[in-house]
Motif scaffolding. Structure first.
Motif, PDB file in Angstrom:
ATOM      1  N   ALA A  72      45.356  44.670  42.693  1.00  0.00           N
ATOM      2  CA  ALA A  72      44.556  43.907  41.000  1.00  0.00           C
ATOM      3  C   ALA A  72      45.531  42.557  41.184  1.00  0.00           C
ATOM      4  CB  ALA A  72      45.010  45.084  40.227  1.00  0.00           C
ATOM      5  N   ASP A  73      44.911  42.539  39.963  1.00  0.00           N
ATOM      6  CA  ASP A  73      45.490  40.728  39.380  1.00  0.00           C
ATOM      7  C   ASP A  73      46.386  40.853  38.006  1.00  0.00           C
ATOM      8  OD1 ASP A  73      44.303  39.281  41.552  1.00  0.00           O
ATOM      9  OD2 ASP A  73      42.733  38.921  39.901  1.00  0.00           O
ATOM     10  N   TRP A  74      45.622  42.305  37.103  1.00  0.00           N
ATOM     11  CA  TRP A  74      46.002  42.049  36.237  1.00  0.00           C
ATOM     12  C   TRP A  74      46.363  43.820  36.053  1.00  0.00           C
ATOM     13  CZ3 TRP A  74      48.359  38.594  32.717  1.00  0.00           C
ATOM     14  CH2 TRP A  74      47.906  37.296  32.655  1.00  0.00           C
ATOM     15  N   LEU A  75      47.301  44.596  34.841  1.00  0.00           N
ATOM     16  CA  LEU A  75      47.398  45.902  34.804  1.00  0.00           C
ATOM     17  C   LEU A  75      48.306  45.727  33.006  1.00  0.00           C
ATOM     18  CD1 LEU A  75      48.253  49.170  36.188  1.00  0.00           C
ATOM     19  CD2 LEU A  75      49.357  48.524  34.007  1.00  0.00           C
ATOM     20  N   ALA A 111      42.077  53.517  35.700  1.00  0.00           N
ATOM     21  CA  ALA A 111      41.165  53.116  35.552  1.00  0.00           C
ATOM     22  C   ALA A 111      40.246  51.886  36.026  1.00  0.00           C
ATOM     23  CB  ALA A 111      40.306  53.672  33.534  1.00  0.00           C
ATOM     24  N   ASP A 112      39.684  51.230  36.517  1.00  0.00           N
ATOM     25  CA  ASP A 112      39.497  50.324  36.890  1.00  0.00           C
ATOM     26  C   ASP A 112      38.702  49.059  35.302  1.00  0.00           C
ATOM     27  OD1 ASP A 112      36.878  50.396  36.388  1.00  0.00           O
ATOM     28  OD2 ASP A 112      35.641  50.345  37.932  1.00  0.00           O
ATOM     29  N   ALA A 113      38.678  48.053  35.295  1.00  0.00           N
ATOM     30  CA  ALA A 113      37.868  47.233  34.714  1.00  0.00           C
ATOM     31  C   ALA A 113      37.172  47.997  33.534  1.00  0.00           C
ATOM     32  CB  ALA A 113      37.959  46.170  34.876  1.00  0.00           C
ATOM     33  N   LYS A 114      35.829  48.396  33.489  1.00  0.00           N
ATOM     34  CA  LYS A 114      35.046  49.327  33.505  1.00  0.00           C
ATOM     35  C   LYS A 114      35.337  50.341  33.099  1.00  0.00           C
ATOM     36  CE  LYS A 114      31.196  46.941  34.888  1.00  0.00           C
ATOM     37  NZ  LYS A 114      29.849  47.692  36.338  1.00  0.00           N
ATOM     38  N   HIS A 123      38.277  45.713  41.142  1.00  0.00           N
ATOM     39  CA  HIS A 123      40.297  45.902  40.283  1.00  0.00           C
ATOM     40  C   HIS A 123      40.762  45.226  39.903  1.00  0.00           C
ATOM     41  CE1 HIS A 123      39.390  49.737  43.223  1.00  0.00           C
ATOM     42  NE2 HIS A 123      38.993  49.893  42.947  1.00  0.00           N
ATOM     43  N   LYS A 124      40.124  43.576  39.884  1.00  0.00           N
ATOM     44  CA  LYS A 124      40.771  42.586  39.360  1.00  0.00           C
ATOM     45  C   LYS A 124      41.843  42.859  38.515  1.00  0.00           C
ATOM     46  CE  LYS A 124      40.041  37.934  37.065  1.00  0.00           C
ATOM     47  NZ  LYS A 124      39.176  36.934  37.762  1.00  0.00           N
ATOM     48  N   THR A 125      40.996  44.304  37.360  1.00  0.00           N
ATOM     49  CA  THR A 125      42.521  44.426  36.393  1.00  0.00           C
ATOM     50  C   THR A 125      41.974  45.768  36.552  1.00  0.00           C
ATOM     51  OG1 THR A 125      41.712  42.088  34.824  1.00  0.00           O
ATOM     52  CG2 THR A 125      42.500  43.837  33.706  1.00  0.00           C
ATOM     53  N   ILE A 126      43.285  46.778  36.503  1.00  0.00           N
ATOM     54  CA  ILE A 126      43.027  48.341  35.545  1.00  0.00           C
ATOM     55  C   ILE A 126      43.981  48.367  35.109  1.00  0.00           C
ATOM     56  CG2 ILE A 126      43.348  48.543  38.418  1.00  0.00           C
ATOM     57  CD1 ILE A 126      45.993  48.836  38.683  1.00  0.00           C
ATOM     58  N   VAL A 127      44.064  49.621  34.228  1.00  0.00           N
ATOM     59  CA  VAL A 127      45.014  49.611  33.366  1.00  0.00           C
ATOM     60  C   VAL A 127      45.138  51.237  32.962  1.00  0.00           C
ATOM     61  CG1 VAL A 127      43.362  48.003  31.254  1.00  0.00           C
ATOM     62  CG2 VAL A 127      42.771  50.999  32.099  1.00  0.00           C
ATOM     63  N   ILE A 128      46.192  51.641  33.122  1.00  0.00           N
ATOM     64  CA  ILE A 128      46.685  52.558  32.635  1.00  0.00           C
ATOM     65  C   ILE A 128      47.045  53.421  31.635  1.00  0.00           C
ATOM     66  CG2 ILE A 128      49.475  52.207  33.062  1.00  0.00           C
ATOM     67  CD1 ILE A 128      49.987  54.566  34.719  1.00  0.00           C
TER      68      ILE A 128
END
Length: 201
Positions: free
Chosen positions: A162-165, A130-133, A87-92
């Protein structure tokens, strides 16, 4: 030669905790059903067939719909995503799902239909985090004409720390940027051309 798609024993063991059970044990046909569901996707892409008792599409659809209505597929995806999640980076993002021509005329008891008119016709929109993967963390369904950032508002409360989105310009809204910053996230969303004040990425 059979062209059925089959889950391995190791894959079935990972999925077992999420299956609906009878007295604590999943039905003996669950493995065949999972194989048949996966084969449906393969058929759309070019040619697998349904195994066993699920060779009849109506039988497969009845159980698939029951699992879908009961949230079992969502529980499987959410559960697998939670395992060793990054979850360091999550995307939407969001995508449109084409509705059948007959879908708008179907009656739905007790709930509205998430179908709306867009430039591409009648669609439903799937919003996902979604998570970084790339593993799904959360979903939201809406009518096709609903904006991306409206879907983001519905998912905002369930976002993990998370740190980034990062996101595309469909999510360029000042209130969303502020809400994400309040959650301690660094935002990477490009600004629209119509913006009066440019944003820094």
């Amino acid at each position: 030669m059979s062209n059925h798609f089959r889950l391995t024993d190791a894959q079935m063991e990972r999925l077992k905790p999420f299956f609906p059970g009878s007295h604590g044990k999943p039905p003996s046909t669950t493995g065949v059903f999972c194989a048949a569901s996966s084969s449906s996707t393969a058929m759309a892409c070019g040619g697998a067939t349904h195994p066993g008792k699920y060779s009849r599409a109506k039988i497969l659809y009845s159980r698939w719909k029951r699992w879908s209505d009961n949230g079992i597929f969502a529980r499987i995806m959410m559960g697998l995503a939670a395992e060793q999640a990054e979850h360091k980076t999550i995307v939407i993002d969001a995508t449109c799902l084409k509705a059948l021509r007959t879908a708008p005329s179907l009656r739905v008891r007790g709930r509205g239909r998430q179908i709306g008119r867009t430039k591409g016709g009648m669609n439903t929109k799937l919003h996902a985090v979604a998570d970084a993967k790339g593993r799904p963390i959360g979903f939201f369904m809406s009518a096709g004409q609903v904006s991306d950032y409206t879907g983001a508002a519905a998912l905002l409360g369930s976002l993990p720390k998370a740190d980034w989105l990062p996101a595309d310009l469909g999510y360029d809204a000042d209130w969303l940027r502020e809400a994400l910053k309040d959650k301690g996230m660094k935002v990477c969303i490009p600004g629209r051309k119509s913006r009066k004040k440019a944003v820094r990425l």
